[in-house]
Design an enzyme around this catalytic site. Structure first.
Site, short mmCIF file in Angstrom:
data_model
loop_
_atom_site.label_atom_id
_atom_site.label_comp_id
_atom_site.label_asym_id
_atom_site.label_seq_id
_atom_site.Cartn_x
_atom_site.Cartn_y
_atom_site.Cartn_z
N HIS A 110 8.09 -4.51 -11.45
CA HIS A 110 9.25 -4.63 -10.56
C HIS A 110 9.97 -5.95 -10.80
O HIS A 110 11.20 -6.02 -10.79
CB HIS A 110 8.81 -4.54 -9.10
CG HIS A 110 8.55 -3.15 -8.62
ND1 HIS A 110 9.41 -2.10 -8.84
CD2 HIS A 110 7.52 -2.64 -7.91
CE1 HIS A 110 8.93 -1.00 -8.29
NE2 HIS A 110 7.77 -1.30 -7.72
N ASN A 129 8.16 4.63 1.82
CA ASN A 129 7.44 3.38 2.10
C ASN A 129 7.88 2.77 3.42
O ASN A 129 7.11 2.05 4.06
CB ASN A 129 7.67 2.39 0.97
CG ASN A 129 6.85 2.71 -0.27
OD1 ASN A 129 5.86 3.42 -0.21
ND2 ASN A 129 7.28 2.17 -1.40
N THR A 176 4.82 4.46 -3.56
CA THR A 176 3.41 4.10 -3.47
C THR A 176 2.71 4.71 -2.26
O THR A 176 1.69 5.39 -2.41
CB THR A 176 3.28 2.57 -3.43
OG1 THR A 176 3.76 2.04 -4.67
CG2 THR A 176 1.83 2.15 -3.24
N ASP A 230 -1.54 1.10 -9.57
CA ASP A 230 -0.20 1.41 -9.08
C ASP A 230 0.82 1.33 -10.22
O ASP A 230 0.93 0.33 -10.93
CB ASP A 230 0.18 0.41 -7.98
CG ASP A 230 1.37 0.85 -7.15
OD1 ASP A 230 2.21 1.61 -7.65
OD2 ASP A 230 1.45 0.43 -5.98
N GLU A 233 -6.25 1.36 6.43
CA GLU A 233 -6.39 0.35 7.48
C GLU A 233 -6.16 0.93 8.88
O GLU A 233 -6.32 0.23 9.88
CB GLU A 233 -5.43 -0.81 7.24
CG GLU A 233 -5.70 -1.55 5.94
CD GLU A 233 -4.75 -2.72 5.72
OE1 GLU A 233 -4.34 -3.34 6.73
OE2 GLU A 233 -4.42 -3.02 4.56
N HIS A 275 10.35 2.77 -9.78
CA HIS A 275 9.96 4.17 -9.65
C HIS A 275 10.74 4.72 -8.47
O HIS A 275 11.65 4.06 -7.97
CB HIS A 275 8.44 4.30 -9.47
CG HIS A 275 7.87 3.36 -8.46
ND1 HIS A 275 7.81 3.66 -7.11
CD2 HIS A 275 7.35 2.11 -8.57
CE1 HIS A 275 7.26 2.65 -6.46
NE2 HIS A 275 6.99 1.68 -7.31
#
Length: 406
Positions: free
Chosen positions: A196, A94, A73, A37, A142, A342
């Site tokens: 981050h 996100n 992400t 990532d 998931e 990002h």
């Protein structure tokens, strides 16, 4: 005559035996897909990650992998898995609001609800066609999507060390053939998290790269020890890059119009908002144009290269900060330290993602031009020798990297 008959029978027997022992066409390779990532495209080959450098040197390295908008992400990982733009697969951020489903928050229970996810991820494509997939923390894995869950999957646990994640992949490869996955994915967030918190060049971020690289070395050693070097295609890539943002680089929406004129869904590198009823013209007049350090559009007028703005989960106005800046509101806390971020425009150099690959399907020492991350799904389907679902990608940019480019 009897001698001739015996000779003919012997020749036929030898022919049959020869056919039985002739090597059958190669079975499809196993594919291991690893995501780091936030890893910038400039890292492979830089000397900062020797194991990753080895993959790039021995196999294939792209100039960069072009991320999709927004450069976040969950949208990009699900794009890598489906070959669809976020605007089409529905994971447009996100964190998302939907008038029917409510609120989606990545890494929370809502992210395990398959109703949020459009398209067909590669693990579902494979299993629908009789294969087996295993996923380690890949965003979206998931949830039950397209009627499928990966045969083997694990709920996200950020505390699980890199070595343990790698060992789980190797354990899946040790399963008996009838239970063994043909596609395995691994997600590693350590560099993104450290960047981050402290900046992309901080000691913490450098240590994260070292830890991840040691995991890649462990993975390659494990494949070699199992005699899988010529049976496993290993792809290591990232979802987007990273850029440092100084604490002082803030612009405030509520310096341009009253905060009570708008309902703001997100701030930061992107600000998404809806005008309060009756104040649409006021909000558009104040925001929809170029400003110092950011720009706002009606969503339907977003830059065409972003392929973004049709999905109903996107609010009416989107604002995009320039590289190294944030769009903010005065009522929110302000950071006092440098942070890596990002979410900037995908054409910004800092957002370029990484792509490397090595294995029996790939040529050695290939340097590819940049290509779009929607093409990765087409590559995975080709390597697995399965029929892809509908997608936005194209295998053509990757054919020069493949031994069989027909």
């Amino acid at each position: 005559m009897a001698f001739l008959l015996r000779g003919a029978l012997l020749a036929l027997l030898l022919l049959v035996q020869g056919c039985a022992t002739t090597r059958a066409p190669d079975a499809a390779p196993t594919v291991v897909l690893v995501s780091i990532d936030g890893l910038p495209a400039a890292v492979p080959g830089s000397g900062r990650m020797p194991a990753l450098d080895g993959i790039a040197r021995e196999g294939v390295q792209a100039a960069w992998l072009q991320p999709s908008y927004p450069t976040l992400t969950f949208p990009n990982h699900y794009t890598l898995a489906t070959g669809l733009r976020p605007d089409r697969h529905g994971i447009v951020n996100n964190n998302i609001n939907d008038p029917v489903l409510g609120r989606y928050v990545s890494k929370q229970a809502s992210a395990r609800d398959g109703r949020w996810y459009g398209g067909e991820p590669i693990w579902a494509t494979l299993q629908r066609q009789g294969g087996i997939a295993a996923t380690m923390f890949w965003p979206g894995s998931e949830a039950e999507i397209a009627g499928q869950r990966p045969r083997y999957w694990t709920p996200f646990d950020g505390s699980l060390p890199v070595d343990a994640r790698v060992d789980q992949l190797l354990a899946w490869l040790d399963l008996p053939p009838a239970q063994r996955p043909r596609l395995l994915t691994l997600y590693m967030e350590q560099y993104d998290v450290a960047s981050h918190a402290s900046g992309m060049h901080s000691l913490q971020a450098v240590q994260a790269l070292s830890t991840i690289d040691a995991g890649l070395a462990r993975l390659r050693d494990g494949l070699h020890a199992r005699g899988l070097d010529d049976r496993v295609d290993l792809i290591v890539l990232s979802d987007h890059g990273m850029a440092d943002v100084p604490a002082a680089n803030l612009v405030f929406l509520d310096d341009l119009l009253p905060a009570d004129a708008m309902q703001v869904e997100s701030v930061g590198q992107m600000a998404w908002l809806t005008a309060k009823p009756g104040r649409e013209a006021e909000v558009e007049r104040a925001l929809v144009r170029r400003h110092d350090h950011f720009e706002c559009w009606r969503k339907a007028d977003a830059p065409p290269a972003w392929h973004f703005g049709r999905n109903p989960r996107i609010p009416p106005i989107i604002c995009q900060a320039d590289d190294g800046w944030r769009v903010w509101l005065h009522r929110y806390p302000v950071s006092t330290v440098l942070k890596g971020e990002h979410g900037f425009a995908p054409e910004d150099v800092g957002m370029r993602a990484a792509f490397t690959a090595v294995g029996p399907s790939f040529r050695n020492g290939v340097r590819l031009p940049a290509f779009d991350n929607v093409d990765v799904y087409a590559l995975l389907a080709r390597l697995l020798r399965i029929t892809p679902a509908a997608n936005d990608g194209d295998i053509a940019p990757l054919l020069p990297a493949l031994k069989d480019s027909r």
